[in-house]
Design a protein around this motif. Structure first.
Motif, PDB file in Angstrom:
ATOM      1  N   UNK A  82       0.821  -1.207   0.000  1.00 31.19           N
ATOM      2  CA  UNK A  82       0.000   0.000   0.000  1.00 31.19           C
ATOM      3  C   UNK A  82       0.861   1.265   0.000  1.00 31.19           C
ATOM      4  N   UNK A  83       2.175   1.092  -0.248  1.00 31.71           N
ATOM      5  CA  UNK A  83       3.084   2.234  -0.049  1.00 31.71           C
ATOM      6  C   UNK A  83       2.838   3.390  -1.015  1.00 31.71           C
ATOM      7  N   UNK A  85       0.198   5.516  -3.148  1.00 31.02           N
ATOM      8  CA  UNK A  85      -1.234   5.731  -3.343  1.00 31.02           C
ATOM      9  C   UNK A  85      -1.675   5.588  -4.796  1.00 31.02           C
ATOM     10  N   UNK A  86      -0.754   5.821  -5.725  1.00 33.82           N
ATOM     11  CA  UNK A  86      -1.145   5.750  -7.130  1.00 33.82           C
ATOM     12  C   UNK A  86      -1.101   4.345  -7.706  1.00 33.82           C
ATOM     13  N   UNK A 102      -7.157  -0.735  -6.009  1.00 30.82           N
ATOM     14  CA  UNK A 102      -6.360   0.415  -5.580  1.00 30.82           C
ATOM     15  C   UNK A 102      -5.397  -0.085  -4.506  1.00 30.82           C
ATOM     16  N   UNK A 104      -4.538   1.241  -2.028  1.00 30.95           N
ATOM     17  CA  UNK A 104      -5.013   1.625  -0.689  1.00 30.95           C
ATOM     18  C   UNK A 104      -5.775   0.480  -0.024  1.00 30.95           C
TER      19      UNK A 104
END
Lengths: 642, 561
Positions: A82-83, A85-86, A102, A104
């Protein structure tokens, strides 16, 4: 030595406090270094030790791949954590459908991938449910494909039929336009002749009157002195005069060219109505067919048209009534300046008035209508109507799941195409009954029997014109009558042809989609009952919300949008304090034309879903089949779907 | 002290109509990867404006609806107003009547006023027994359809009476001890707020911090929850005036306040809505709200570009949540507001005295709103002698002067003051709940003496344990090329966290240091150039200490050389 000391310190630290954090940070980076990478990207990551961020911003080492630290802002280096965000995490979901997430969603404590691969830090346990979920999804997809297969077939049929019917419509139009030309000329000729006859008749009448006058004057002289008799006579004379003046009026009306008279009336209709009204008018004429043939009927034909116009105006008032309705429902003592008047208001009225600051409703005029409950007028109407119409609506509304739903009787009468609309689309033989209906409506003008009606008329007219001798006095009454009769009949026919032309032209002007797949929607309405409302969606016409006998127009036909996936109805009845109502109908592939899920996400902006074979597209079917193939291919070995 | 979720983004509308609507809005946030923490239901969710009830046609399964939100770490707020519908079949009215709990009119009868619920009466919140009776109403047993993830909104508690003088209760209405309403009007709403907050505390057996938003406010309201500035309009002027309103509230001790983002009445143009999100992301209380008659305005409804802008605004809030939460703790212990007028931080600078268009969030962040349409440039006064670092570009601006800055639609100007350290969380989740274990980023903006300071406060985000010292409170001090984490919490703290600092951004470092040494672990960490903002693909790169991975709970020193 220093190194050794600090090493020991590190070890101690690991043992005492940091142990968990070490475990955690190990867990935060996935064990599989290539986690979250889509199969088509694996080569990109595996081909070298130094990998480039996809956006070209920088390079990172293999060790930095999925090390839970974001090096590339676009997330290239962290597909499995998850490091960034994109970034996107690729769930393989073997047995189901792969899913890009995603980033996230990775290790956020919520199971997103059915294979559980997005949660690997040990905080939650996500069981692999792909096989079960995949089976459900595959079954669903199979069903969808089956629907599409059948839907595509129905659609193809409809497209074929539409082509045929449209060609027929176009041919009819061409023929009618030709007939119109000929008939117009005949009517002109007849009119001319009729006027000549009438001129002669008028002359004769004046002559006769003069003679009678002279006779009367002579008699009066003889009868002087008898007052009572005289009075009565005068009265009788006056009446006779009155009759005469009426005759003159009628006569002068008849003197006008009939076409223009007709045009005037059509003008009235068109001013306030769209083409449907013309169609209705046409229908109205058709229904009065029997009368039209009798010459005396002419005046009433015009009357009929006018009545129709008035009736329609009334209807349109009735339709928009709900808006006024709410306002006028509860009378309220007026006061332009609300603040000045507040003292004289009752407690409740004042409450409503103040509430209006939030609801924005105009209490000076509408306070009776303001619901203290901060509701919209719309809801108010609903409630008000509920009180008024509950009983009716219960008895009135019927389940409308059925595509073959008949609409309320008035509507059927008013809409020439309705029978067609009520036909089952899958029954291809009869679904275009509309055409034969029209044929019967206009049977006297359109059937191509031998000799055709037009030729017949042409012959008759020729005969009449030749037979009538204008210089013969007195006018031969039977000849004059036959001219009039023929004139009346021909102009009535002309009117019918003209209105048919106009309705056909209007119809053909519409956008029926790239394959004319929406041709069968013309003149049809689809209904859906939701709670107390019946929603009527009539493509190319309008959409409305009906509750009992009150109808709210949600919009008039506007257009298709989003490559024929959405129908737009705009400029419906105005909303209190809001926009004009509008309806967006999303189209979805289905075997029947069915409206469902009518909703109002924003005030007075409605949305609905319409299932129809018209949007069952072949390309989409192929896409779905491809998707199913992929899903089947992804199945783990050893499982047999069947 | 608010719960952590309450400091995050709230999504409200009068009204999300039914459970399907709620589910749809909720899933749209996920679809667009926009975080949010709380979904709100306005008065239409009730059965005929009888608070504590549900319109079962629209919300047949309220518990299930809340559980579904809670599964994503989200919460729900429902509205409960003080006007009680005079309906004998309504249990609240029946009880209040039987017990004689209503405010009386001058004749000694239960006062009867008109509000949303029509003919209504108002519990006398000045009486402790009425407050405790009211508080009981919020237990999950009494409030049927509520779950522990449901919190409350008190509106109309001034009290609003539509047909009363000045839209409130007559001055001769009688409260406890024959006190006339004129004597205590201003505290009625305060007590109502208090009773509601007590209800939520009781519901959670004293273990769950309440969240109650109130419109009425009085000295001390900060103890009971948040305040919003009432029913504003979708006008640029209302956007502008929201700042002085919030600053004034802050100065009176009410830190937790905000204005309705987007403007309650009317339809904001997309540009205004975007600007409002960009500014509102810095309101201490950050909630989007809209009137019944307005068009839908959820962040994804105005085209891809605008969705992107609103997403970014909301993400900035989430990124800064550790900083905001730390400031709420400061407000909780000292009363110093979260949002501050410039002059509070720069009392010796006259130029700041009249400036109410820019404000400080804590002592480290200056925010300048954009209050006009199609703005291309903005004048921003940056006070003090030290520099300011643009939050998004990292560009340094000199302090003590007005800068004419180019602005675009992508954001409102915001600057970090040199000499400060701001803790951030740069990973976005569905809601703040999932961010709890995520690592931190420290953004160090060095001043002219190459020094900076900042704080981080962390607790469990929901209970009252922090009152017993269960929290992490660090002071980060950068000086002499060393970043030191000092403990401000009491030694006996029961609270711990495995969270680490994954990234330290250094701005204004004058010499070319290459690496860092973490002590006492004696581990090396690299210094390299990395993105200033992770979510921004075109953002600048800045000096970054890569993966120091020090725990926030520990004492440590990081030397750079």
């Amino acid at each position: 030595m220093k190194f050794k000391m600090s090493f020991i310190a590190t070890v101690l630290c690991v043992l005492c406090v940091v142990s968990e954090s070490i475990v955690r940070s190990a867990a935060s980076s996935p064990q599989n270094q290539f986690l979250g990478i889509a199969p088509e990207d694996e080569k990109y990551y595996k081909s070298s030790e130094v990998i480039r961020c996809k956006d070209g911003s920088k390079k990172f080492s293999r060790a930095q791949l999925n090390d839970d630290f974001c090096d590339c802002a676009d997330g290239t280096d962290e597909p499995g954590t998850s490091a960034c965000p994109g970034g996107k995490f690729y769930c393989r979901n073997v047995g189901h459908t792969p899913l890009p997430l995603f980033s996230s969603r990775v290790n956020d404590g919520i199971c997103d991938c059915c294979d559980g691969s997005d949660e690997y830090d040990g905080k939650v346990n996500c069981p692999n449910t792909c096989w079960e979920a995949g089976k459900v999804a595959r079954d669903k997809l199979k069903k969808k494909i089956a629907t599409y297969q059948e839907g595509v077939a129905i659609r193809n049929q409809e497209v074929e039929q539409a082509k045929v019917v449209m060609a027929k419509d176009e041919a009819e139009l061409a023929k009618l336009q030709n007939d119109e030309k000929i008939l117009k000329r005949l009517v002109e000729q007849l009119k001319e002749r009729k006027e000549q006859i009438e001129k002669v008749e008028e002359k004769e009448r004046l002559q006769k009157e003069k003679e009678e006058q002279e006779k009367k004057e002579a008699e009066e002289k003889a009868n002087q002195g008898n007052g009572a008799e005289d009075q009565e006579k005068t009265k009788a004379e006056e009446e006779a005069k009155k009759d005469k003046s009426e005759d003159v009026e009628n006569g002068s009306a008849e003197d006008k060219p009939t076409e223009s008279q007709y045009d005037d009336n059509v003008g009235i209709l068109e001013d306030s109505h769209s083409y449907q009204d013309t169609a209705e008018y046409h229908d109205d004429l058709a229904s009065k067919d029997g009368h039209i043939h009798t010459p005396e009927r002419k005046g009433s034909l015009v009357d009929g048209v006018q009545q129709e116009a008035v009736k329609q105006k009334k209807e349109s008032v009735a339709t928009s009534e709900p808006d006024f309705d709410g306002g006028s429902k509860v009378p309220h003592d007026e006061g332009n300046d609300a603040s000045e008047k507040t003292e004289s208001l009752s407690k409740e009225e004042l409450g409503r008035l103040v509430a209006s600051r939030w609801t924005g409703e105009d209490t000076t005029k509408e306070s009776g209508e303001v619901d203290v409950t901060k509701d919209t007028d719309h809801v108010d109407h609903e409630e008000l109507r509920k009180e008024t119409h509950d009983e009716q609506s219960d008895g009135y509304a019927s389940e409308t799941d059925d595509d073959n739903q008949k609409y309320d009787d008035d509507e059927v009468e008013e809409e020439p195409d309705d029978d067609f609309g009520a036909e089952d689309h899958s029954d291809s033989g009869s679904s275009y009954k509309y055409e034969s209906d029209t044929d019967s409506d206009l049977s006297d003008v359109t059937t191509s029997s031998n000799p055709s009606w037009l030729e017949k008329i042409q012959n008759t007219v020729r005969n009449i014109l030749q037979a009538v001798n204008l210089f013969q006095t007195p006018v031969n009454q039977s000849e004059a009558a036959s001219v009039r009769k023929e004139y009346d009949e021909s102009s009535a026919k002309l009117s019918k042809i003209e209105s048919r032309i106009s309705s056909l032209t209007q119809k053909l002007k519409h956008d029926f989609g790239p394959d004319k797949e929406f041709y069968s929607f013309y003149g049809r309405c689809f209904e859906s009952k939701q709670n107390k409302y019946v929603y009527k969606v009539c493509p190319y016409k309008q959409a409305s919300q009906v509750e009992g006998h009150s109808t709210t127009r949600l919009g008039s036909w506007d257009k298709f949008e989003d490559s024929y996936k959405v129908m737009i109805f705009a400029n419906g009845d105005k909303c209190w304090n809001g926009p004009d109502r509008s309806l967006k109908v999303r189209l979805r592939c289905g075997l029947k034309n069915e409206v469902a899920d009518v909703d109002e996400p924003s005030r007075c902006e409605y949305v609905a879903l319409l299932s129809t074979p018209a949007v069952c597209l072949e390309e989409k079917l192929k896409e779905l089949q491809h998707k199913l193939d992929l899903m089947n291919k992804e199945q783990p070995q050893g499982h047999d779907e069947l | 002290m608010p719960q952590l979720f309450a400091v995050a983004y709230h999504q409200c509308r009068w009204n999300y109509r039914d459970d399907e609507d709620v589910a749809q809005v909720d899933s749209k946030f996920d679809e667009h990867d926009i975080p949010y923490d709380v979904l709100w239901l306005d008065i239409e969710h009730t059965d005929g404006k009888r608070y504590f009830t549900w319109d079962r046609m629209l919300f047949p399964h309220p518990e299930e609806m809340q559980r579904k939100l809670a599964a994503k770490g989200r919460h729900m707020v429902t509205i409960v107003d003080p006007h009680i519908k005079r309906d004998d079949s309504y249990f609240v009215h029946r009880e209040a009547t039987e017990k004689g709990y209503y405010v009386k009119d001058a004749n000694g009868n239960d006062y009867d006023g008109w509000c949303w619920s029509g003919s209504s009466s108002y519990p006398d919140m000045l009486r402790p027994e009425v407050r405790s009776w009211w508080a009981e109403k919020f237990s999950t047993e009494n409030y049927v359809g509520s779950t522990p993830s449901l919190y409350i909104w008190n509106d109309m508690n001034e009290p609003s009476v539509f047909n009363g003088p000045e839209v409130t209760m007559p001055r001769d209405a009688i409260h406890q001890g024959d006190a006339e309403h004129r004597e205590l009007h201003n505290v009625y709403g305060y007590y109502f707020h208090m009773a509601t907050a007590e209800g939520l505390v009781k519901r959670g057996d004293g273990r769950d911090r309440p969240f109650v938003l109130s419109r009425a406010v009085f000295a001390g309201s900060q103890r009971h929850g948040a305040i919003w500035t009432g029913d504003n309009s979708a006008d640029w002027d209302h956007l502008r005036v929201s700042v002085p309103m919030i600053l004034s509230l802050g100065l009176t001790g009410i830190s937790f306040s905000g204005a309705d983002v987007g403007g309650f009445f009317g339809n904001p143009e997309p540009e205004l809505l975007v600007r409002w999100y960009q500014l509102g992301a810095y309101y201490p209380f950050f909630r989007g709200h809209a009137h019944h008659d307005t068009k839908r305005r959820e962040p994804w409804l105005f085209g891809e570009k605008n969705t992107e802008r609103m997403r970014e605004a909301i993400r900035i809030r989430y990124m800064l949540l550790p900083y905001f939460y730390t400031l709420f703790r400061e407000a909780n212990t000292t009363g110093v507001p979260v949002a501050r007028p410039l002059w509070m931080e720069f009392p010796s600078e006259e130029a700041t005295f009249t400036n109410d268009e820019a404000f400080m969030i804590g002592n480290s962040l200056l925010v300048q709103g954009i209050y006009t349409e199609h703005a291309k440039r903005a004048s921003v006064y940056l006070p003090g002698k030290e520099s300011w670092y643009d939050l998004k570009t990292g560009t340094a601006y000199k302090g003590g002067k007005t800068h004419k800055l180019d602005v675009n639609e992508e954001g409102v100007p915001a600057f970090q003051r040199a000499g400060t350290i701001i803790p951030r969380k740069d990973r976005f989740r569905r809601s703040s709940t999932q961010m709890v274990n995520d690592p931190y980023t420290l953004v160090i903006a060095l001043n002219s003496s190459q020094a900076a300071e900042g704080e981080l406060y962390v607790d469990d985000g929901r209970s009252f344990e922090f009152q017993q010292g269960s929290y992490i409170h660090r002071r980060f001090v950068f000086a002499d090329g060393k970043l030191t984490s000092l403990n401000l919490a009491p030694g006996h703290t029961q609270f711990s966290s495995e969270c680490v600092i994954e990234r330290i951004i250094l701005q204004g470092l004058s010499t070319g240091q290459k690496s860092a040494l973490v002590e006492p672990a004696n581990q090396k960490a690299e210094i390299e150039r990395g993105p200033l903002l992770l979510y921004s693909r075109q953002g600048p790169t800045v000096l970054t200490i890569r993966k120091p991975n020090v725990r926030i709970a520990d004492n440590w020193v990081i030397k750079i050389f």
